[in-house]
Scaffold this motif. Structure first.
Motif, PDB file in Angstrom:
ATOM      1  N   VAL A 111       0.883  -1.170   0.000  1.00 13.73           N
ATOM      2  CA  VAL A 111       0.000   0.000   0.000  1.00 13.73           C
ATOM      3  C   VAL A 111       0.916   1.214   0.000  1.00 13.73           C
ATOM      4  O   VAL A 111       1.622   1.484   0.977  1.00 13.73           O
ATOM      5  CB  VAL A 111      -0.925   0.003   1.233  1.00 13.73           C
ATOM      6  CG1 VAL A 111      -1.775   1.260   1.251  1.00 13.73           C
ATOM      7  CG2 VAL A 111      -1.786  -1.244   1.252  1.00 13.73           C
ATOM      8  N   TRP A 112       0.947   1.917  -1.111  1.00 15.17           N
ATOM      9  CA  TRP A 112       1.849   3.047  -1.301  1.00 15.17           C
ATOM     10  C   TRP A 112       1.178   4.344  -0.887  1.00 15.17           C
ATOM     11  O   TRP A 112      -0.016   4.542  -1.106  1.00 15.17           O
ATOM     12  CB  TRP A 112       2.283   3.120  -2.768  1.00 15.17           C
ATOM     13  CG  TRP A 112       3.155   1.974  -3.141  1.00 15.17           C
ATOM     14  CD1 TRP A 112       2.749   0.765  -3.628  1.00 15.17           C
ATOM     15  CD2 TRP A 112       4.567   1.895  -3.004  1.00 15.17           C
ATOM     16  NE1 TRP A 112       3.828  -0.054  -3.819  1.00 15.17           N
ATOM     17  CE2 TRP A 112       4.968   0.618  -3.444  1.00 15.17           C
ATOM     18  CE3 TRP A 112       5.544   2.781  -2.555  1.00 15.17           C
ATOM     19  CZ2 TRP A 112       6.294   0.216  -3.451  1.00 15.17           C
ATOM     20  CZ3 TRP A 112       6.869   2.378  -2.570  1.00 15.17           C
ATOM     21  CH2 TRP A 112       7.238   1.118  -3.005  1.00 15.17           C
ATOM     22  N   HIS A 113       1.968   5.236  -0.285  1.00 19.21           N
ATOM     23  CA  HIS A 113       1.489   6.542   0.179  1.00 19.21           C
ATOM     24  C   HIS A 113       2.386   7.628  -0.402  1.00 19.21           C
ATOM     25  O   HIS A 113       3.610   7.503  -0.352  1.00 19.21           O
ATOM     26  CB  HIS A 113       1.536   6.632   1.708  1.00 19.21           C
ATOM     27  CG  HIS A 113       0.789   5.538   2.384  1.00 19.21           C
ATOM     28  ND1 HIS A 113      -0.571   5.573   2.569  1.00 19.21           N
ATOM     29  CD2 HIS A 113       1.211   4.361   2.900  1.00 19.21           C
ATOM     30  CE1 HIS A 113      -0.948   4.466   3.182  1.00 19.21           C
ATOM     31  NE2 HIS A 113       0.112   3.711   3.394  1.00 19.21           N
ATOM     32  N   LYS A 114       1.772   8.660  -0.923  1.00 16.71           N
ATOM     33  CA  LYS A 114       2.535   9.784  -1.462  1.00 16.71           C
ATOM     34  C   LYS A 114       3.141  10.568  -0.303  1.00 16.71           C
ATOM     35  O   LYS A 114       2.465  10.864   0.683  1.00 16.71           O
ATOM     36  CB  LYS A 114       1.626  10.689  -2.293  1.00 16.71           C
ATOM     37  CG  LYS A 114       2.349  11.837  -2.950  1.00 16.71           C
ATOM     38  CD  LYS A 114       1.389  12.634  -3.811  1.00 16.71           C
ATOM     39  CE  LYS A 114       2.050  13.887  -4.336  1.00 16.71           C
ATOM     40  NZ  LYS A 114       1.115  14.719  -5.092  1.00 16.71           N
ATOM     41  N   SER A 115       4.408  10.880  -0.425  1.00 20.13           N
ATOM     42  CA  SER A 115       5.091  11.637   0.615  1.00 20.13           C
ATOM     43  C   SER A 115       4.471  13.016   0.770  1.00 20.13           C
ATOM     44  O   SER A 115       4.102  13.659  -0.212  1.00 20.13           O
ATOM     45  CB  SER A 115       6.569  11.792   0.259  1.00 20.13           C
ATOM     46  OG  SER A 115       7.193  12.706   1.137  1.00 20.13           O
ATOM     47  N   THR A 116       4.371  13.488   2.006  1.00 21.87           N
ATOM     48  CA  THR A 116       3.845  14.828   2.254  1.00 21.87           C
ATOM     49  C   THR A 116       4.815  15.900   1.767  1.00 21.87           C
ATOM     50  O   THR A 116       4.431  17.053   1.622  1.00 21.87           O
ATOM     51  CB  THR A 116       3.553  15.043   3.751  1.00 21.87           C
ATOM     52  OG1 THR A 116       4.751  14.799   4.490  1.00 21.87           O
ATOM     53  CG2 THR A 116       2.455  14.108   4.228  1.00 21.87           C
ATOM     54  N   GLU A 145       6.756   8.053  -3.349  1.00 27.34           N
ATOM     55  CA  GLU A 145       5.832   7.249  -2.563  1.00 27.34           C
ATOM     56  C   GLU A 145       6.631   6.343  -1.641  1.00 27.34           C
ATOM     57  O   GLU A 145       7.748   5.966  -1.944  1.00 27.34           O
ATOM     58  CB  GLU A 145       4.982   6.362  -3.480  1.00 27.34           C
ATOM     59  CG  GLU A 145       4.054   7.120  -4.380  1.00 27.34           C
ATOM     60  CD  GLU A 145       3.304   6.201  -5.325  1.00 27.34           C
ATOM     61  OE1 GLU A 145       2.089   6.387  -5.452  1.00 27.34           O
ATOM     62  OE2 GLU A 145       3.929   5.312  -5.935  1.00 27.34           O
ATOM     63  N   ALA A 187       6.166   2.861   1.253  1.00 29.63           N
ATOM     64  CA  ALA A 187       5.290   1.761   1.665  1.00 29.63           C
ATOM     65  C   ALA A 187       6.002   0.897   2.687  1.00 29.63           C
ATOM     66  O   ALA A 187       7.233   0.792   2.685  1.00 29.63           O
ATOM     67  CB  ALA A 187       4.898   0.908   0.468  1.00 29.63           C
TER      68      ALA A 187
END
Length: 76
Positions: free
Chosen positions: A18-23, A33, A35
């Motif tokens: 589950v990948w998350h875009k960096s803030t 991204e 994970a």
């Protein structure tokens, strides 16, 4: 002592993560991204070239990387 190779992740781990875009990523180019992999390691990748793979970190290396970014020692 010879250098050690970076840990590798299986293709299944990368694809099922589950990948998350960096803030820290902007609205346009330069997006990164991150994970958590099923092996409890962390990975980062460039959103423009997802098919190129990811850089994988063991837990101690990930903590050092994040600390370096947060302290400014690794400027973005």
């Amino acid at each position: 002592m010879p250098p050690t190779l970076a840990p590798t992740a299986t293709l299944l781990e990368i694809r099922s993560a589950v990948w998350h875009k960096s803030t820290f990523s902007g609205a346009s180019n330069g997006c990164v991204e991150h994970a958590e992999l099923s092996s409890n390691r962390r990975a980062i990748r460039d959103t423009k070239t997802r098919e190129s793979g990811a850089i994988v970190f063991e837990s101690p290396a990930w903590r050092a990387f994040v600390a370096g970014v947060n302290s400014g020692a690794l400027p973005l």
